[in-house]
Each structure stands twice: as structure tokens, then as C-alpha cells.
Design an enzyme around this catalytic site. Structure first.
Site, PDB file in Angstrom:
ATOM      1  N   THR A   8       5.762  30.745  15.170  1.00  0.00           N
ATOM      2  CA  THR A   8       6.362  30.597  16.500  1.00  0.00           C
ATOM      3  C   THR A   8       5.293  30.586  17.590  1.00  0.00           C
ATOM      4  O   THR A   8       5.483  31.132  18.660  1.00  0.00           O
ATOM      5  CB  THR A   8       7.377  31.725  16.781  1.00  0.00           C
ATOM      6  OG1 THR A   8       6.698  32.985  16.691  1.00  0.00           O
ATOM      7  CG2 THR A   8       8.553  31.686  15.839  1.00  0.00           C
ATOM      8  N   THR A  37      -0.526  32.168  17.594  1.00  0.00           N
ATOM      9  CA  THR A  37      -1.922  32.000  17.983  1.00  0.00           C
ATOM     10  C   THR A  37      -2.041  31.883  19.505  1.00  0.00           C
ATOM     11  O   THR A  37      -2.897  32.518  20.124  1.00  0.00           O
ATOM     12  CB  THR A  37      -2.519  30.749  17.302  1.00  0.00           C
ATOM     13  OG1 THR A  37      -2.392  30.897  15.890  1.00  0.00           O
ATOM     14  CG2 THR A  37      -3.980  30.573  17.663  1.00  0.00           C
ATOM     15  N   TRP A  38      -1.184  31.082  20.111  1.00  0.00           N
ATOM     16  CA  TRP A  38      -1.201  30.939  21.565  1.00  0.00           C
ATOM     17  C   TRP A  38      -0.824  32.245  22.250  1.00  0.00           C
ATOM     18  O   TRP A  38      -1.447  32.652  23.225  1.00  0.00           O
ATOM     19  CB  TRP A  38      -0.243  29.834  22.016  1.00  0.00           C
ATOM     20  CG  TRP A  38      -0.779  28.475  21.772  1.00  0.00           C
ATOM     21  CD1 TRP A  38      -0.408  27.596  20.814  1.00  0.00           C
ATOM     22  CD2 TRP A  38      -1.829  27.833  22.506  1.00  0.00           C
ATOM     23  NE1 TRP A  38      -1.151  26.459  20.889  1.00  0.00           N
ATOM     24  CE2 TRP A  38      -2.029  26.563  21.927  1.00  0.00           C
ATOM     25  CE3 TRP A  38      -2.623  28.209  23.591  1.00  0.00           C
ATOM     26  CZ2 TRP A  38      -2.986  25.677  22.401  1.00  0.00           C
ATOM     27  CZ3 TRP A  38      -3.570  27.311  24.071  1.00  0.00           C
ATOM     28  CH2 TRP A  38      -3.741  26.070  23.459  1.00  0.00           C
ATOM     29  N   HIS A  47       4.320  40.552  12.544  1.00  0.00           N
ATOM     30  CA  HIS A  47       5.416  39.634  12.251  1.00  0.00           C
ATOM     31  C   HIS A  47       6.613  40.402  11.689  1.00  0.00           C
ATOM     32  O   HIS A  47       7.584  39.809  11.249  1.00  0.00           O
ATOM     33  CB  HIS A  47       4.988  38.579  11.222  1.00  0.00           C
ATOM     34  CG  HIS A  47       4.013  37.572  11.743  1.00  0.00           C
ATOM     35  ND1 HIS A  47       4.166  36.937  12.967  1.00  0.00           N
ATOM     36  CD2 HIS A  47       2.879  37.084  11.223  1.00  0.00           C
ATOM     37  CE1 HIS A  47       3.166  36.108  13.146  1.00  0.00           C
ATOM     38  NE2 HIS A  47       2.360  36.174  12.098  1.00  0.00           N
TER      39      HIS A  47
END
Length: 127
Positions: free
Chosen positions: A64, A67-68, A122
């Protein structure tokens, strides 16, 4: 709990075939299906992780744009710590800058950078 006993517990959980890897089964743990290596990390983190009052936990589902999310959060939280030429994001992946609770800190929460309060996971809130 030792790793062998974790594997024993995992072997008793309900299972089903993995999505795209027929050799690895998914196991039902606390209402979610996971691969066994992930559950081992979750259980270890639940037993060993010691949170700090300053911790900031980034919780997102896999795939989802984590990383950003890690990159942006790290940049905001450490904006006064690094200048534009020394920011670790210039030479490292955001996954190296923000440890994953169930992987990087599952065995010991002492492997942390005291200047970085960020952690990622997560694992669903219910777990």
C-alpha cells in the site's frame, strides 16, 4: 519462547495454500492469513519488543505504498537532524531508515537508533 516452539505453535494453526507460491502455505493467526516466517516475527515481537514513550509507529498493509509512507515520515521527523546533503534517504532505502517491527526488531528492541523514533509494521491492530 524459542523458535522451535514457535514453529510448533504455527504448525497447529489453520492453513491454506499460498497465493502464488504453492510450496508455502498461509496460516490463520488472529483473523489474518500470513506466511509462517512472518508469524514467527510477529510472535517474537509480541514477546520481546519494548516500546518507548517517544515511539512513532507507521502501520500499513503490505503493498500500500509503504515505501513512500516511510520516506515521507522519516523526512518529516528528521528534518532538523540532517541537512540536504547528509539525509540517509539519499543513500539508503526507506526500509533501511525505518525498521520493521516484526522483522528488524522481533528478537531485540535494542537494535534501534535512539535518535530515530520511527518503527514500521504490517501487523493489523487486532494482532
Amino acid at each position: 519462547m524459542k523458535m522451535a516452539s514457535l514453529k510448533e505453535i504455527i504448525s497447529t494453526l489453520p492453513r491454506r495454500k499460498g497465493w502464488n507460491d504453492s510450496d508455502n502455505d498461509l496460516f490463520l493467526y488472529r483473523s489474518f492469513y500470513y506466511y509462517s516466517f512472518f508469524i514467527e516475527g510477529v510472535m517474537s515481537a509480541q514477546q520481546n519488543f519494548q516500546s518507548q514513550p517517544s515511539d512513532i509507529i507507521i502501520c500499513s498493509a503490505s503493498k500500500t505504498r509503504t515505501t513512500w509512507l516511510k520516506s515521507l515520515t522519516f523526512a518529516i521527523v528528521t528534518r532538523t537532524t540532517f541537512d540536504d546533503s547528509t539525509n540517509p534517504l539519499l543513500t539508503n532505502l526507506s526500509h533501511d531508515c525505518v525498521p520493521l517491527l516484526e522483522v528488524d526488531l522481533a528478537q531485540s528492541s535494542t537494535n534501534r537508533d535512539p535518535k530515530n523514533p520511527l518503527l514500521a509494521t504490517h501487523v493489523p491492530y487486532s494482532s
